[in-house]
Design a protein around this motif. Structure first.
Motif, mmCIF file in Angstrom:
data_model
loop_
_atom_site.group_PDB
_atom_site.id
_atom_site.type_symbol
_atom_site.label_atom_id
_atom_site.label_comp_id
_atom_site.label_asym_id
_atom_site.label_seq_id
_atom_site.Cartn_x
_atom_site.Cartn_y
_atom_site.Cartn_z
ATOM 1 N N ALA A 123 0.869 -1.182 0.000
ATOM 2 C CA ALA A 123 0.000 0.000 0.000
ATOM 3 C C ALA A 123 0.902 1.227 0.000
ATOM 4 O O ALA A 123 1.804 1.331 0.827
ATOM 5 C CB ALA A 123 -0.883 0.015 1.244
ATOM 6 N N GLY A 124 0.671 2.120 -0.954
ATOM 7 C CA GLY A 124 1.452 3.350 -1.020
ATOM 8 C C GLY A 124 0.541 4.555 -0.969
ATOM 9 O O GLY A 124 -0.485 4.584 -1.645
ATOM 10 N N ARG A 125 0.920 5.564 -0.170
ATOM 11 C CA ARG A 125 0.099 6.777 -0.055
ATOM 12 C C ARG A 125 0.162 7.616 -1.325
ATOM 13 O O ARG A 125 -0.775 8.332 -1.641
ATOM 14 C CB ARG A 125 0.551 7.624 1.135
ATOM 15 N N ASP A 126 1.289 7.549 -2.025
ATOM 16 C CA ASP A 126 1.381 8.252 -3.301
ATOM 17 C C ASP A 126 2.277 7.432 -4.228
ATOM 18 O O ASP A 126 2.903 6.467 -3.800
ATOM 19 C CB ASP A 126 1.903 9.689 -3.114
ATOM 20 N N GLU A 127 2.334 7.820 -5.491
ATOM 21 C CA GLU A 127 3.091 7.039 -6.479
ATOM 22 C C GLU A 127 4.560 6.893 -6.097
ATOM 23 O O GLU A 127 5.150 5.838 -6.264
ATOM 24 C CB GLU A 127 2.975 7.674 -7.873
ATOM 25 N N ASN A 128 5.194 7.959 -5.583
ATOM 26 C CA ASN A 128 6.620 7.894 -5.263
ATOM 27 C C ASN A 128 6.903 6.898 -4.150
ATOM 28 O O ASN A 128 7.817 6.086 -4.252
ATOM 29 C CB ASN A 128 7.157 9.275 -4.876
ATOM 30 N N GLU A 129 6.122 6.961 -3.051
ATOM 31 C CA GLU A 129 6.324 6.014 -1.958
ATOM 32 C C GLU A 129 6.033 4.595 -2.427
ATOM 33 O O GLU A 129 6.764 3.664 -2.114
ATOM 34 C CB GLU A 129 5.429 6.359 -0.761
ATOM 35 N N HIS A 130 4.981 4.443 -3.176
ATOM 36 C CA HIS A 130 4.543 3.157 -3.710
ATOM 37 C C HIS A 130 5.688 2.526 -4.505
ATOM 38 O O HIS A 130 6.087 1.397 -4.267
ATOM 39 C CB HIS A 130 3.333 3.453 -4.613
ATOM 40 N N ILE A 131 6.255 3.280 -5.432
ATOM 41 C CA ILE A 131 7.314 2.767 -6.297
ATOM 42 C C ILE A 131 8.602 2.533 -5.507
ATOM 43 O O ILE A 131 9.292 1.539 -5.705
ATOM 44 C CB ILE A 131 7.534 3.715 -7.493
ATOM 45 N N GLY A 132 8.912 3.415 -4.567
ATOM 46 C CA GLY A 132 10.122 3.257 -3.773
ATOM 47 C C GLY A 132 10.110 1.992 -2.938
ATOM 48 O O GLY A 132 11.094 1.239 -2.911
ATOM 49 N N VAL A 133 9.003 1.739 -2.268
ATOM 50 C CA VAL A 133 8.890 0.536 -1.441
ATOM 51 C C VAL A 133 8.896 -0.706 -2.331
ATOM 52 O O VAL A 133 9.576 -1.692 -2.047
ATOM 53 C CB VAL A 133 7.615 0.586 -0.563
ATOM 54 N N MET A 134 8.168 -0.640 -3.446
ATOM 55 C CA MET A 134 8.080 -1.781 -4.348
ATOM 56 C C MET A 134 9.460 -2.142 -4.900
ATOM 57 O O MET A 134 9.835 -3.312 -4.932
ATOM 58 C CB MET A 134 7.117 -1.456 -5.495
ATOM 59 N N SER A 135 10.249 -1.152 -5.302
ATOM 60 C CA SER A 135 11.549 -1.462 -5.887
ATOM 61 C C SER A 135 12.516 -1.999 -4.838
ATOM 62 O O SER A 135 13.331 -2.875 -5.127
ATOM 63 C CB SER A 135 12.128 -0.255 -6.614
ATOM 64 N N ALA A 136 12.428 -1.509 -3.602
ATOM 65 C CA ALA A 136 13.309 -2.013 -2.547
ATOM 66 C C ALA A 136 13.012 -3.481 -2.251
ATOM 67 O O ALA A 136 13.932 -4.294 -2.103
ATOM 68 C CB ALA A 136 13.158 -1.172 -1.288
ATOM 69 N N ILE A 137 11.750 -3.828 -2.171
ATOM 70 C CA ILE A 137 11.377 -5.223 -1.917
ATOM 71 C C ILE A 137 11.769 -6.100 -3.105
ATOM 72 O O ILE A 137 12.343 -7.167 -2.948
ATOM 73 C CB ILE A 137 9.857 -5.337 -1.640
ATOM 74 N N ALA A 138 11.484 -5.629 -4.313
ATOM 75 C CA ALA A 138 11.819 -6.405 -5.506
ATOM 76 C C ALA A 138 13.325 -6.655 -5.566
ATOM 77 O O ALA A 138 13.763 -7.745 -5.926
ATOM 78 C CB ALA A 138 11.339 -5.687 -6.762
ATOM 79 N N GLY A 139 14.112 -5.663 -5.168
ATOM 80 C CA GLY A 139 15.558 -5.824 -5.161
ATOM 81 C C GLY A 139 16.002 -6.973 -4.272
ATOM 82 O O GLY A 139 16.901 -7.736 -4.621
ATOM 83 N N ALA A 140 15.377 -7.123 -3.121
ATOM 84 C CA ALA A 140 15.726 -8.215 -2.215
ATOM 85 C C ALA A 140 15.278 -9.558 -2.780
ATOM 86 O O ALA A 140 15.929 -10.578 -2.580
ATOM 87 C CB ALA A 140 15.090 -7.986 -0.846
ATOM 88 N N LEU A 141 14.174 -9.567 -3.512
ATOM 89 C CA LEU A 141 13.584 -10.825 -3.950
ATOM 90 C C LEU A 141 14.160 -11.368 -5.246
ATOM 91 O O LEU A 141 13.833 -12.474 -5.642
ATOM 92 C CB LEU A 141 12.064 -10.667 -4.061
ATOM 93 N N VAL A 142 15.022 -10.613 -5.921
ATOM 94 C CA VAL A 142 15.648 -11.148 -7.130
ATOM 95 C C VAL A 142 16.867 -12.008 -6.797
ATOM 96 O O VAL A 142 17.406 -12.674 -7.659
ATOM 97 C CB VAL A 142 16.043 -10.043 -8.142
ATOM 98 N N ASN A 143 17.266 -11.998 -5.535
ATOM 99 C CA ASN A 143 18.412 -12.782 -5.095
ATOM 100 C C ASN A 143 17.918 -14.190 -4.716
ATOM 101 O O ASN A 143 17.207 -14.345 -3.727
ATOM 102 C CB ASN A 143 19.053 -12.079 -3.893
ATOM 103 N N PRO A 144 18.287 -15.223 -5.497
ATOM 104 C CA PRO A 144 17.771 -16.576 -5.221
ATOM 105 C C PRO A 144 18.117 -17.091 -3.820
ATOM 106 O O PRO A 144 17.321 -17.791 -3.200
ATOM 107 C CB PRO A 144 18.430 -17.444 -6.295
ATOM 108 N N LYS A 145 19.296 -16.744 -3.312
ATOM 109 C CA LYS A 145 19.690 -17.187 -1.974
ATOM 110 C C LYS A 145 18.763 -16.575 -0.926
ATOM 111 O O LYS A 145 18.269 -17.262 -0.023
ATOM 112 C CB LYS A 145 21.143 -16.794 -1.701
ATOM 113 N N LYS A 146 18.486 -15.262 -1.062
ATOM 114 C CA LYS A 146 17.583 -14.598 -0.115
ATOM 115 C C LYS A 146 16.172 -15.167 -0.228
ATOM 116 O O LYS A 146 15.499 -15.368 0.774
ATOM 117 C CB LYS A 146 17.544 -13.083 -0.367
ATOM 118 N N THR A 147 15.734 -15.417 -1.449
ATOM 119 C CA THR A 147 14.390 -15.956 -1.654
ATOM 120 C C THR A 147 14.232 -17.299 -0.945
ATOM 121 O O THR A 147 13.219 -17.546 -0.288
ATOM 122 C CB THR A 147 14.098 -16.105 -3.162
ATOM 123 N N ALA A 148 15.255 -18.153 -1.039
ATOM 124 C CA ALA A 148 15.208 -19.452 -0.365
ATOM 125 C C ALA A 148 15.191 -19.276 1.154
ATOM 126 O O ALA A 148 14.432 -19.959 1.859
ATOM 127 C CB ALA A 148 16.401 -20.305 -0.786
#
Length: 149
Positions: free
Chosen positions: A107-132
């Motif tokens: 949930a993002g209050r505005d587009e900037n916060e929404h995109i910022g949080v989304m990209s930070a989480i996505a960054g962590a989840l592209v790492n297969p070791k972290k995902t496991a």
């Protein structure tokens, strides 16, 4: 974002190893976590489901992972996340990335916060070791620690 993950992802926003009957139920669980975390009203859950009904399963962004969200609206009280790990995966209709076992509500209050949080989480989840590691982490604290690394 890493330093702020505790505020964006409080213990109340986690549902670990819970059953869902289908993709709508999985999104409802993500919505419950957002409401419990104080990020949204229940209306946002309906908006997330409507978004998938209109746009298709584009929220299934990687194998086994859905990022449930909708546009910023009055139903968003503040920016935050929920984390739902399903006890059994469900189909969202994504040929490439089904079935889904992790649903992150955003949930993002505005587009900037929404995109910022989304990209930070996505960054962590592209790492297969972290995902496991995330798939087997036993507690909200352990999951936050993995995301912070």
């Amino acid at each position: 974002m890493a330093a702020d993950i505790d505020g964006f992802l409080p213990d109340e926003a986690f549902l670990l190893d819970v059953p869902a009957s289908d993709w709508k139920d999985a999104i409802r669980l993500a919505g419950e976590g957002l409401v419990a975390g104080g990020f949204t009203t229940p209306a946002y859950t309906d908006q997330m489901i409507e978004t998938v009904e209109k746009m298709g399963p584009y929220i299934v962004i990687a194998p086994g992972l859905a990022l449930a969200h909708s546009r910023p609206s009055d139903a968003v009280l503040k920016t935050g996340l929920s984390w739902v790990r399903l006890s059994a995966p469900v189909e969202f209709g994504s040929k490439k990335n089904d079935p889904v076992s992790l649903v992150i509500g955003l949930a993002g209050r505005d587009e900037n916060e929404h995109i910022g949080v989304m990209s930070a989480i996505a960054g962590a989840l592209v790492n297969p070791k972290k995902t496991a590691e995330l798939a087997s982490a036993a507690t909200p604290e352990a999951i936050r620690d993995i995301l912070k690394r």
